[in-house]
Design a protein around this motif. Structure first.
Motif, PDB file in Angstrom:
ATOM      1  N   GLN A  18     -31.226 -28.358  45.599  1.00 47.01           N
ATOM      2  CA  GLN A  18     -31.624 -28.194  44.198  1.00 47.01           C
ATOM      3  C   GLN A  18     -32.881 -27.347  44.030  1.00 47.01           C
ATOM      4  OE1 GLN A  18     -29.474 -29.624  41.691  1.00 47.01           O
ATOM      5  NE2 GLN A  18     -28.309 -29.628  43.606  1.00 47.01           N
ATOM      6  N   ALA A  19     -33.638 -27.185  45.120  1.00 44.56           N
ATOM      7  CA  ALA A  19     -34.838 -26.355  45.051  1.00 44.56           C
ATOM      8  C   ALA A  19     -34.472 -24.869  45.113  1.00 44.56           C
ATOM      9  CB  ALA A  19     -35.788 -26.708  46.197  1.00 44.56           C
ATOM     10  N   ARG A  20     -33.240 -24.569  45.530  1.00 43.66           N
ATOM     11  CA  ARG A  20     -32.784 -23.171  45.617  1.00 43.66           C
ATOM     12  C   ARG A  20     -31.944 -22.802  44.411  1.00 43.66           C
ATOM     13  NH1 ARG A  20     -35.971 -21.109  49.679  1.00 43.66           N
ATOM     14  NH2 ARG A  20     -36.331 -22.821  51.125  1.00 43.66           N
ATOM     15  N   VAL A  21     -30.886 -23.570  44.215  1.00 45.79           N
ATOM     16  CA  VAL A  21     -30.035 -23.396  43.035  1.00 45.79           C
ATOM     17  C   VAL A  21     -29.885 -24.787  42.422  1.00 45.79           C
ATOM     18  CG1 VAL A  21     -27.803 -22.659  42.156  1.00 45.79           C
ATOM     19  CG2 VAL A  21     -28.759 -21.529  44.167  1.00 45.79           C
ATOM     20  N   ALA A  22     -30.271 -24.922  41.177  1.00 49.55           N
ATOM     21  CA  ALA A  22     -30.260 -26.240  40.549  1.00 49.55           C
ATOM     22  C   ALA A  22     -28.954 -26.477  39.813  1.00 49.55           C
ATOM     23  CB  ALA A  22     -31.435 -26.383  39.585  1.00 49.55           C
ATOM     24  N   GLY A  23     -28.319 -27.596  40.114  1.00 47.58           N
ATOM     25  CA  GLY A  23     -27.187 -28.015  39.298  1.00 47.58           C
ATOM     26  C   GLY A  23     -25.865 -28.155  40.017  1.00 47.58           C
ATOM     27  N   LEU A  24     -25.762 -27.632  41.243  1.00 48.39           N
ATOM     28  CA  LEU A  24     -24.464 -27.699  41.913  1.00 48.39           C
ATOM     29  C   LEU A  24     -24.334 -28.992  42.699  1.00 48.39           C
ATOM     30  CD1 LEU A  24     -24.132 -24.033  43.217  1.00 48.39           C
ATOM     31  CD2 LEU A  24     -23.275 -25.028  41.086  1.00 48.39           C
ATOM     32  N   GLY A  25     -23.212 -29.685  42.521  1.00 54.32           N
ATOM     33  CA  GLY A  25     -22.917 -30.897  43.262  1.00 54.32           C
ATOM     34  C   GLY A  25     -21.797 -30.646  44.271  1.00 54.32           C
ATOM     35  N   ASN A  26     -21.456 -31.687  44.985  1.00 55.93           N
ATOM     36  CA  ASN A  26     -20.514 -31.552  46.103  1.00 55.93           C
ATOM     37  C   ASN A  26     -19.154 -31.000  45.677  1.00 55.93           C
ATOM     38  OD1 ASN A  26     -19.935 -31.850  48.864  1.00 55.93           O
ATOM     39  ND2 ASN A  26     -18.873 -33.768  48.466  1.00 55.93           N
ATOM     40  N   LEU A  27     -18.565 -31.587  44.653  1.00 60.59           N
ATOM     41  CA  LEU A  27     -17.226 -31.153  44.237  1.00 60.59           C
ATOM     42  C   LEU A  27     -17.255 -29.709  43.747  1.00 60.59           C
ATOM     43  CD1 LEU A  27     -15.965 -34.278  42.235  1.00 60.59           C
ATOM     44  CD2 LEU A  27     -15.773 -33.793  44.666  1.00 60.59           C
ATOM     45  N   LEU A  28     -18.282 -29.394  42.980  1.00 60.54           N
ATOM     46  CA  LEU A  28     -18.405 -28.064  42.392  1.00 60.54           C
ATOM     47  C   LEU A  28     -18.554 -26.996  43.473  1.00 60.54           C
ATOM     48  CD1 LEU A  28     -18.373 -26.844  39.625  1.00 60.54           C
ATOM     49  CD2 LEU A  28     -20.762 -27.491  39.323  1.00 60.54           C
ATOM     50  N   VAL A  29     -19.355 -27.276  44.492  1.00 63.70           N
ATOM     51  CA  VAL A  29     -19.551 -26.296  45.564  1.00 63.70           C
ATOM     52  C   VAL A  29     -18.242 -26.079  46.328  1.00 63.70           C
ATOM     53  CG1 VAL A  29     -20.684 -25.881  47.767  1.00 63.70           C
ATOM     54  CG2 VAL A  29     -22.032 -26.624  45.813  1.00 63.70           C
ATOM     55  N   ASP A  30     -17.530 -27.148  46.628  1.00 69.22           N
ATOM     56  CA  ASP A  30     -16.240 -26.990  47.303  1.00 69.22           C
ATOM     57  C   ASP A  30     -15.298 -26.116  46.480  1.00 69.22           C
ATOM     58  OD1 ASP A  30     -16.992 -28.455  49.482  1.00 69.22           O
ATOM     59  OD2 ASP A  30     -15.526 -30.058  49.229  1.00 69.22           O
ATOM     60  N   GLU A  31     -15.277 -26.349  45.180  1.00 68.91           N
ATOM     61  CA  GLU A  31     -14.408 -25.580  44.285  1.00 68.91           C
ATOM     62  C   GLU A  31     -14.806 -24.096  44.259  1.00 68.91           C
ATOM     63  OE1 GLU A  31     -11.835 -26.858  42.416  1.00 68.91           O
ATOM     64  OE2 GLU A  31     -11.368 -24.982  41.387  1.00 68.91           O
ATOM     65  N   ILE A  32     -16.095 -23.835  44.163  1.00 71.35           N
ATOM     66  CA  ILE A  32     -16.575 -22.453  44.083  1.00 71.35           C
ATOM     67  C   ILE A  32     -16.252 -21.694  45.370  1.00 71.35           C
ATOM     68  CG2 ILE A  32     -18.671 -21.037  44.023  1.00 71.35           C
ATOM     69  CD1 ILE A  32     -19.839 -23.307  42.152  1.00 71.35           C
ATOM     70  N   LEU A  33     -16.530 -22.320  46.517  1.00 72.58           N
ATOM     71  CA  LEU A  33     -16.307 -21.626  47.789  1.00 72.58           C
ATOM     72  C   LEU A  33     -14.815 -21.452  48.062  1.00 72.58           C
ATOM     73  CD1 LEU A  33     -19.130 -23.243  49.942  1.00 72.58           C
ATOM     74  CD2 LEU A  33     -19.043 -20.940  48.972  1.00 72.58           C
ATOM     75  N   TRP A  34     -14.037 -22.389  47.588  1.00 72.05           N
ATOM     76  CA  TRP A  34     -12.577 -22.268  47.719  1.00 72.05           C
ATOM     77  C   TRP A  34     -12.070 -21.077  46.892  1.00 72.05           C
ATOM     78  CZ3 TRP A  34      -8.708 -22.994  43.934  1.00 72.05           C
ATOM     79  CH2 TRP A  34      -7.393 -23.022  44.430  1.00 72.05           C
ATOM     80  N   ARG A  35     -12.569 -20.953  45.679  1.00 68.39           N
ATOM     81  CA  ARG A  35     -12.158 -19.828  44.823  1.00 68.39           C
ATOM     82  C   ARG A  35     -12.672 -18.502  45.365  1.00 68.39           C
ATOM     83  NH1 ARG A  35     -12.330 -21.541  38.429  1.00 68.39           N
ATOM     84  NH2 ARG A  35     -11.506 -23.654  38.642  1.00 68.39           N
ATOM     85  N   ALA A  36     -13.893 -18.528  45.930  1.00 70.29           N
ATOM     86  CA  ALA A  36     -14.489 -17.287  46.433  1.00 70.29           C
ATOM     87  C   ALA A  36     -13.933 -16.905  47.799  1.00 70.29           C
ATOM     88  CB  ALA A  36     -16.005 -17.432  46.501  1.00 70.29           C
ATOM     89  N   GLY A  37     -13.247 -17.849  48.457  1.00 68.15           N
ATOM     90  CA  GLY A  37     -12.662 -17.553  49.770  1.00 68.15           C
ATOM     91  C   GLY A  37     -13.698 -17.403  50.864  1.00 68.15           C
ATOM     92  N   ILE A  38     -14.739 -18.237  50.817  1.00 70.35           N
ATOM     93  CA  ILE A  38     -15.800 -18.164  51.824  1.00 70.35           C
ATOM     94  C   ILE A  38     -15.931 -19.518  52.513  1.00 70.35           C
ATOM     95  CG2 ILE A  38     -18.235 -17.684  52.236  1.00 70.35           C
ATOM     96  CD1 ILE A  38     -18.242 -15.996  49.689  1.00 70.35           C
ATOM     97  N   ASP A  39     -16.053 -19.490  53.844  1.00 68.50           N
ATOM     98  CA  ASP A  39     -16.171 -20.704  54.651  1.00 68.50           C
ATOM     99  C   ASP A  39     -17.526 -21.372  54.396  1.00 68.50           C
ATOM    100  OD1 ASP A  39     -16.464 -22.610  56.622  1.00 68.50           O
ATOM    101  OD2 ASP A  39     -15.719 -21.338  58.238  1.00 68.50           O
ATOM    102  N   PRO A  40     -17.513 -22.644  53.976  1.00 66.83           N
ATOM    103  CA  PRO A  40     -18.774 -23.338  53.657  1.00 66.83           C
ATOM    104  C   PRO A  40     -19.718 -23.485  54.840  1.00 66.83           C
ATOM    105  CG  PRO A  40     -16.902 -24.856  53.616  1.00 66.83           C
ATOM    106  CD  PRO A  40     -16.334 -23.474  53.701  1.00 66.83           C
ATOM    107  N   ALA A  41     -19.201 -23.352  56.055  1.00 70.78           N
ATOM    108  CA  ALA A  41     -20.038 -23.552  57.246  1.00 70.78           C
ATOM    109  C   ALA A  41     -20.767 -22.273  57.667  1.00 70.78           C
ATOM    110  CB  ALA A  41     -19.179 -24.057  58.406  1.00 70.78           C
ATOM    111  N   ARG A  42     -20.430 -21.162  57.053  1.00 68.19           N
ATOM    112  CA  ARG A  42     -21.118 -19.908  57.406  1.00 68.19           C
ATOM    113  C   ARG A  42     -22.618 -20.029  57.149  1.00 68.19           C
ATOM    114  NH1 ARG A  42     -18.094 -15.273  55.708  1.00 68.19           N
ATOM    115  NH2 ARG A  42     -20.025 -14.093  55.935  1.00 68.19           N
ATOM    116  N   PRO A  43     -23.450 -19.406  58.004  1.00 66.34           N
ATOM    117  CA  PRO A  43     -24.897 -19.381  57.710  1.00 66.34           C
ATOM    118  C   PRO A  43     -25.147 -18.690  56.374  1.00 66.34           C
ATOM    119  CG  PRO A  43     -24.449 -18.662  59.963  1.00 66.34           C
ATOM    120  CD  PRO A  43     -23.115 -18.772  59.280  1.00 66.34           C
TER     121      PRO A  43
END
Length: 256
Positions: free
Chosen positions: A162-187
DNA sequence: ATTGTGGCCTGCCCGC
DNA sequence: TGCGGGCAGGCCACAA
């Protein structure tokens, strides 16, 4: 954050009203060293001037202190017996009086209350907002790049910070990365310019569309976000991992 | 400073 | 039918 923005719009109904009485029966719910008596003294007689939101924090400005409300995942806001959201995914749809953690009654009738079965939320006066990053709803591409830059942490962990980007929760981040086609484990710092730009586009679009739909639990990935779930896009078996301390679902085929 | 881990809150749901 | 245990997410304290 989507839910909190809906709560903020609901709380707008209280603007212009005066606080008559404050009920805070759950001391654990009061944060920052306040107790039922002090929060009542601080707020009673005050006029509600405006509402704001930073990330998942709802701010209710008065002509005295600012009231800060946090909802965790299970807290709901009710104003004058109207709920902004009927059912939360991880909370029951019930509204039991014993789960009322904080209630503000207004002069001339009406009330604002937080109902939270699991007590994951909290109430604070004049909360410190200086440690919150840019709000996800308004963050620019440059702001997002800056938030991710030169970090070795997993992308998902960085987005949840939240100190970097405020407002994103677990479900939302999974949804965004799924739509963007980016692996959540990437650095986080390892994204190309094109990937960072794609992520920003999907972040904004996802938050906006789910806000219009009425909840982060309405994403296209959500129905499949369970053990044995298949990717709604290409049918691959979803990967279930812990990343950033959170249960994470992603598609091994199209999230790369 | 950065990153990771574990604990807390309590209702719900699964398996026995 | 009842019960135990695991799980859920946001946040915080704490460790390395």
């Amino acid at each position: 954050m989507i839910e909190v923005e809906l709560y903020r719009r609901l709380a707008d109904r209280a603007v212009g009203r005066h606080v008559a009485q404050v009920e805070a029966p759950d001391g654990w719910f009061l944060k920052g060293g306040i107790d039922a008596a002090s929060v009542a003294t601080a707020l009673e007689g005050r006029e509600v001037l405006a509402t704001r939101r930073i990330g998942k924090l709802l701010l209710v400005d008065t002509d005295g202190p600012t009231l800060g409300l946090r909802f965790g995942m299970t807290g709901r806001l009710i104003v004058d017996d109207t709920a902004a959201i009927d059912v939360l995914e991880y909370a029951s749809g019930r509204d039991e009086a014993r789960w009322d953690r904080f209630t503000v009654r207004f002069a001339g009738g009406g009330l604002l209350r937080v109902n939270d079965p699991r007590r994951l939320g909290g109430v604070e006066l004049d909360p410190d907002t200086t440690r919150l990053g840019h709000d996800a709803l308004s963050i620019t591409a440059a702001g997002l790049r800056a938030a991710l830059r030169s970090s070795a942490a997993p992308l998902k962990a960085r987005l949840l910070d939240q100190a970097r980007v405020a407002g994103l929760g677990n479900l939302l981040v999974d949804e965004i990365l799924w739509r963007a086609g980016i692996d959540p484990a990437r650095p986080a710092g390892g994204l190309t310019e094109a990937e960072a730009s794609r992520l920003h586009r999907h972040l904004r679009a996802t938050v906006r569309s789910l806000l219009a739909d009425g909840g982060s639990h309405l994403g296209r990935l959500q129905a499949s976000r369970l053990r044995g779930g298949l990717c709604p896009k290409d049918g691959a078996a979803l990967l279930r991992r812990t990343i950033g301390g959170r249960t994470t679902y992603s598609c091994p085929r199209h999230q790369t």
